[in-house]
Design an enzyme around this catalytic site. Structure first.
Site, mmCIF file in Angstrom:
data_model
loop_
_atom_site.group_PDB
_atom_site.id
_atom_site.type_symbol
_atom_site.label_atom_id
_atom_site.label_comp_id
_atom_site.label_asym_id
_atom_site.label_seq_id
_atom_site.Cartn_x
_atom_site.Cartn_y
_atom_site.Cartn_z
ATOM 1 C CG ASP A 1 -0.570 -0.276 2.509
ATOM 2 O OD1 ASP A 1 0.615 0.001 2.772
ATOM 3 O OD2 ASP A 1 -1.373 -0.704 3.363
ATOM 4 C CG ASP B 1 3.227 -5.216 5.833
ATOM 5 O OD1 ASP B 1 2.493 -4.952 6.816
ATOM 6 O OD2 ASP B 1 3.091 -4.658 4.731
HETATM 7 N N1 LIG Z 1 0.914 -2.653 4.845
HETATM 8 C C1 LIG Z 1 0.160 -2.499 5.930
HETATM 9 N N2 LIG Z 1 -0.920 -1.697 5.873
HETATM 10 C C2 LIG Z 1 -1.655 -1.579 6.992
HETATM 11 C C3 LIG Z 1 -1.349 -2.226 8.174
HETATM 12 C C4 LIG Z 1 -2.323 -1.846 9.122
HETATM 13 C C5 LIG Z 1 -2.382 -2.199 10.551
HETATM 14 N N3 LIG Z 1 -2.884 -3.478 10.699
HETATM 15 C C6 LIG Z 1 -2.144 -4.387 11.444
HETATM 16 C C7 LIG Z 1 -1.922 -4.137 12.826
HETATM 17 C C8 LIG Z 1 -2.281 -5.268 13.567
HETATM 18 C C9 LIG Z 1 -3.002 -6.217 12.710
HETATM 19 O O1 LIG Z 1 -2.463 -7.498 12.727
HETATM 20 C C10 LIG Z 1 -2.980 -5.618 11.353
HETATM 21 O O2 LIG Z 1 -2.501 -6.357 10.283
HETATM 22 C C11 LIG Z 1 -3.197 -1.002 8.492
HETATM 23 N N4 LIG Z 1 -2.773 -0.857 7.210
HETATM 24 C C12 LIG Z 1 -3.415 -0.038 6.190
HETATM 25 O O3 LIG Z 1 -3.307 1.297 6.528
HETATM 26 C C13 LIG Z 1 -4.501 1.989 6.113
HETATM 27 C C14 LIG Z 1 -5.092 2.704 7.281
HETATM 28 O O4 LIG Z 1 -5.446 1.783 8.238
HETATM 29 P P1 LIG Z 1 -6.260 2.214 9.558
HETATM 30 O O5 LIG Z 1 -5.346 3.154 10.284
HETATM 31 O O6 LIG Z 1 -6.484 0.911 10.294
HETATM 32 O O7 LIG Z 1 -7.509 2.863 9.064
HETATM 33 C C15 LIG Z 1 -5.403 0.933 5.479
HETATM 34 O O8 LIG Z 1 -5.158 0.916 4.088
HETATM 35 C C16 LIG Z 1 -4.899 -0.322 6.134
HETATM 36 O O9 LIG Z 1 -5.147 -1.479 5.377
HETATM 37 C C17 LIG Z 1 -0.219 -3.082 8.217
HETATM 38 O O10 LIG Z 1 0.113 -3.709 9.213
HETATM 39 N N5 LIG Z 1 0.505 -3.166 7.066
#
Ligand SMILES: Nc1nc2c(c(CN[C@H]3C=C[C@H](O)[C@@H]3O)cn2[C@@H]2O[C@H](COP(=O)(O)O)[C@@H](O)[C@H]2O)c(=O)[nH]1
Length: 167
Positions: free
Chosen positions: A70, A142
Protein backbone atom coordinates in the site's frame (compact mmCIF):
# COMPACT_ATOMS: atom_id res chain seq x y z
CA UNK A 1 -14.39 -19.69 4.60
CA UNK A 2 -11.36 -19.92 6.89
CA UNK A 3 -12.16 -23.57 7.58
CA UNK A 4 -12.66 -24.24 3.85
CA UNK A 5 -9.09 -23.10 3.22
CA UNK A 6 -7.84 -26.16 5.14
CA UNK A 7 -4.94 -24.37 6.83
CA UNK A 8 -3.54 -22.86 3.64
CA UNK A 9 -2.94 -19.10 3.64
CA UNK A 10 -2.75 -19.07 -0.16
CA UNK A 11 -6.06 -20.95 -0.53
CA UNK A 12 -7.75 -18.54 1.87
CA UNK A 13 -6.37 -15.57 -0.04
CA UNK A 14 -7.64 -17.06 -3.32
CA UNK A 15 -11.08 -17.74 -1.82
CA UNK A 16 -11.37 -14.13 -0.65
CA UNK A 17 -10.33 -12.81 -4.06
CA UNK A 18 -12.75 -15.17 -5.84
CA UNK A 19 -15.74 -14.38 -3.66
CA UNK A 20 -15.31 -10.62 -3.24
CA UNK A 21 -14.62 -8.63 -6.40
CA UNK A 22 -13.38 -5.66 -4.37
CA UNK A 23 -10.44 -7.80 -3.24
CA UNK A 24 -9.40 -8.69 -6.82
CA UNK A 25 -6.47 -6.33 -6.69
CA UNK A 26 -4.60 -6.64 -9.95
CA UNK A 27 -3.29 -4.40 -12.71
CA UNK A 28 -1.98 -4.67 -16.24
CA UNK A 29 1.58 -3.41 -16.42
CA UNK A 30 3.19 -3.13 -19.87
CA UNK A 31 0.94 -5.94 -21.10
CA UNK A 32 1.56 -8.20 -18.08
CA UNK A 33 -1.05 -8.93 -15.46
CA UNK A 34 0.25 -8.12 -11.99
CA UNK A 35 -1.47 -9.48 -8.88
CA UNK A 36 -0.97 -7.59 -5.65
CA UNK A 37 -3.95 -8.76 -3.58
CA UNK A 38 -3.18 -6.41 -0.72
CA UNK A 39 -6.47 -6.63 1.16
CA UNK A 40 -6.94 -10.36 0.60
CA UNK A 41 -3.46 -10.95 2.03
CA UNK A 42 -3.84 -8.57 4.98
CA UNK A 43 -7.08 -10.38 5.83
CA UNK A 44 -5.21 -13.68 6.05
CA UNK A 45 -2.41 -11.95 7.97
CA UNK A 46 -4.95 -10.56 10.44
CA UNK A 47 -6.53 -13.99 10.99
CA UNK A 48 -3.04 -15.40 11.56
CA UNK A 49 -2.17 -12.55 13.95
CA UNK A 50 -5.49 -12.55 15.81
CA UNK A 51 -5.24 -16.29 16.54
CA UNK A 52 -1.53 -16.15 17.30
CA UNK A 53 -0.84 -18.59 14.46
CA UNK A 54 -2.94 -21.28 16.18
CA UNK A 55 -6.39 -22.82 15.69
CA UNK A 56 -8.17 -21.02 12.83
CA UNK A 57 -5.02 -18.91 12.46
CA UNK A 58 -2.66 -21.84 11.83
CA UNK A 59 -1.43 -21.73 8.21
CA UNK A 60 1.33 -24.05 7.05
CA UNK A 61 2.23 -21.74 4.14
CA UNK A 62 2.04 -18.35 5.87
CA UNK A 63 5.57 -17.61 4.57
CA UNK A 64 4.14 -17.60 1.02
CA UNK A 65 2.25 -14.34 1.51
CA UNK A 66 3.93 -11.14 0.37
CA UNK A 67 3.99 -7.88 2.25
CA UNK A 68 0.79 -5.84 1.90
CA UNK A 69 1.51 -3.37 -0.86
CA UNK A 70 0.00 0.00 0.00
CA UNK A 71 1.29 3.47 0.79
CA UNK A 72 3.07 3.50 4.18
CA UNK A 73 5.80 0.88 3.74
CA UNK A 74 7.27 2.44 0.54
CA UNK A 75 7.87 5.67 2.48
CA UNK A 76 9.82 3.74 5.12
CA UNK A 77 11.84 1.82 2.53
CA UNK A 78 12.67 5.07 0.74
CA UNK A 79 13.75 6.61 4.00
CA UNK A 80 16.00 3.62 4.70
CA UNK A 81 17.61 4.00 1.27
CA UNK A 82 16.23 0.63 0.12
CA UNK A 83 13.86 2.09 -2.50
CA UNK A 84 14.64 5.10 -4.63
CA UNK A 85 12.27 7.06 -6.87
CA UNK A 86 13.06 9.02 -10.03
CA UNK A 87 13.26 12.81 -9.57
CA UNK A 88 10.01 13.10 -11.50
CA UNK A 89 8.21 10.68 -9.18
CA UNK A 90 9.66 12.33 -6.06
CA UNK A 91 8.30 15.68 -7.27
CA UNK A 92 4.82 14.24 -7.84
CA UNK A 93 4.76 12.55 -4.44
CA UNK A 94 6.05 15.69 -2.67
CA UNK A 95 3.38 17.81 -4.43
CA UNK A 96 0.80 15.19 -3.33
CA UNK A 97 -0.31 14.89 -6.93
CA UNK A 98 -2.75 12.04 -7.55
CA UNK A 99 -0.97 9.04 -9.06
CA UNK A 100 -3.72 7.19 -10.92
CA UNK A 101 -4.65 3.70 -9.74
CA UNK A 102 -3.25 1.13 -12.14
CA UNK A 103 -0.81 3.59 -13.73
CA UNK A 104 2.76 2.43 -14.37
CA UNK A 105 4.05 4.57 -11.52
CA UNK A 106 1.54 3.26 -9.02
CA UNK A 107 2.10 -0.37 -9.98
CA UNK A 108 5.87 0.18 -9.86
CA UNK A 109 5.72 1.64 -6.35
CA UNK A 110 3.64 -1.28 -5.08
CA UNK A 111 5.46 -4.08 -6.94
CA UNK A 112 8.90 -2.70 -6.04
CA UNK A 113 7.82 -2.64 -2.39
CA UNK A 114 6.97 -6.34 -2.58
CA UNK A 115 10.32 -7.13 -4.25
CA UNK A 116 12.26 -4.95 -1.79
CA UNK A 117 10.80 -6.81 1.19
CA UNK A 118 11.65 -10.16 -0.47
CA UNK A 119 15.25 -8.91 -0.97
CA UNK A 120 15.33 -7.84 2.66
CA UNK A 121 14.33 -11.38 3.64
CA UNK A 122 17.09 -12.80 1.47
CA UNK A 123 19.63 -10.43 3.04
CA UNK A 124 18.49 -11.43 6.54
CA UNK A 125 18.67 -15.14 5.58
CA UNK A 126 22.20 -14.61 4.26
CA UNK A 127 23.34 -12.74 7.37
CA UNK A 128 21.96 -15.30 9.81
CA UNK A 129 22.81 -18.42 7.74
CA UNK A 130 23.99 -21.26 9.95
CA UNK A 131 22.93 -19.60 13.22
CA UNK A 132 19.62 -21.47 13.47
CA UNK A 133 17.83 -18.12 13.84
CA UNK A 134 14.17 -18.16 12.80
CA UNK A 135 13.73 -16.00 9.71
CA UNK A 136 10.93 -13.45 9.52
CA UNK A 137 8.00 -13.94 7.14
CA UNK A 138 7.30 -11.15 4.66
CA UNK A 139 4.22 -10.22 6.67
CA UNK A 140 6.25 -9.87 9.86
CA UNK A 141 8.61 -7.51 8.03
CA UNK A 142 5.54 -5.63 6.77
CA UNK A 143 4.22 -5.21 10.31
CA UNK A 144 7.62 -4.01 11.52
CA UNK A 145 8.08 -1.55 8.64
CA UNK A 146 4.48 -0.33 8.80
CA UNK A 147 4.85 0.37 12.53
CA UNK A 148 7.99 2.43 11.88
CA UNK A 149 6.00 4.37 9.25
CA UNK A 150 3.11 4.98 11.61
CA UNK A 151 5.44 6.19 14.36
CA UNK A 152 7.08 8.62 11.95
CA UNK A 153 4.03 9.99 10.15
CA UNK A 154 5.01 13.56 11.10
CA UNK A 155 8.69 13.48 10.14
CA UNK A 156 8.74 11.17 7.09
CA UNK A 157 8.15 12.59 3.59
CA UNK A 158 4.59 12.27 2.24
CA UNK A 159 3.29 8.98 0.86
CA UNK A 160 2.00 8.72 -2.69
CA UNK A 161 -1.61 9.67 -3.26
CA UNK A 162 -3.86 7.25 -5.18
CA UNK A 163 -7.64 6.96 -5.25
CA UNK A 164 -8.36 3.24 -5.09
CA UNK A 165 -10.44 0.61 -3.32
CA UNK A 166 -7.50 -1.79 -3.17
CA UNK A 167 -5.70 -0.34 -0.13
N1 LIG B 1 0.91 -2.65 4.84
C1 LIG B 1 0.16 -2.50 5.93
N2 LIG B 1 -0.92 -1.70 5.87
C2 LIG B 1 -1.66 -1.58 6.99
C3 LIG B 1 -1.35 -2.23 8.17
C4 LIG B 1 -2.32 -1.85 9.12
C5 LIG B 1 -2.38 -2.20 10.55
N3 LIG B 1 -2.88 -3.48 10.70
C6 LIG B 1 -2.14 -4.39 11.44
C7 LIG B 1 -1.92 -4.14 12.83
C8 LIG B 1 -2.28 -5.27 13.57
C9 LIG B 1 -3.00 -6.22 12.71
O1 LIG B 1 -2.46 -7.50 12.73
C10 LIG B 1 -2.98 -5.62 11.35
O2 LIG B 1 -2.50 -6.36 10.28
C11 LIG B 1 -3.20 -1.00 8.49
N4 LIG B 1 -2.77 -0.86 7.21
C12 LIG B 1 -3.42 -0.04 6.19
O3 LIG B 1 -3.31 1.30 6.53
C13 LIG B 1 -4.50 1.99 6.11
C14 LIG B 1 -5.09 2.70 7.28
O4 LIG B 1 -5.45 1.78 8.24
P1 LIG B 1 -6.26 2.21 9.56
O5 LIG B 1 -5.35 3.15 10.28
O6 LIG B 1 -6.48 0.91 10.29
O7 LIG B 1 -7.51 2.86 9.06
C15 LIG B 1 -5.40 0.93 5.48
O8 LIG B 1 -5.16 0.92 4.09
C16 LIG B 1 -4.90 -0.32 6.13
O9 LIG B 1 -5.15 -1.48 5.38
C17 LIG B 1 -0.22 -3.08 8.22
O10 LIG B 1 0.11 -3.71 9.21
N5 LIG B 1 0.50 -3.17 7.07
Amino acid sequence: MVEAAGGSALTLMQLVAQLFSGFRDHAVYKGHQVFLYKRAQIFVGDVYGAFGGEGLGAFWDIDQLTMFADYRVPVVLRNMGILSYSDELVAKVERKEIIPAGSEEEVEIRACTVVAVERLREAIAHKFRGTGAQLPHAIQLDWWLWEIGEQNRQNHPPHHRTLTIFY
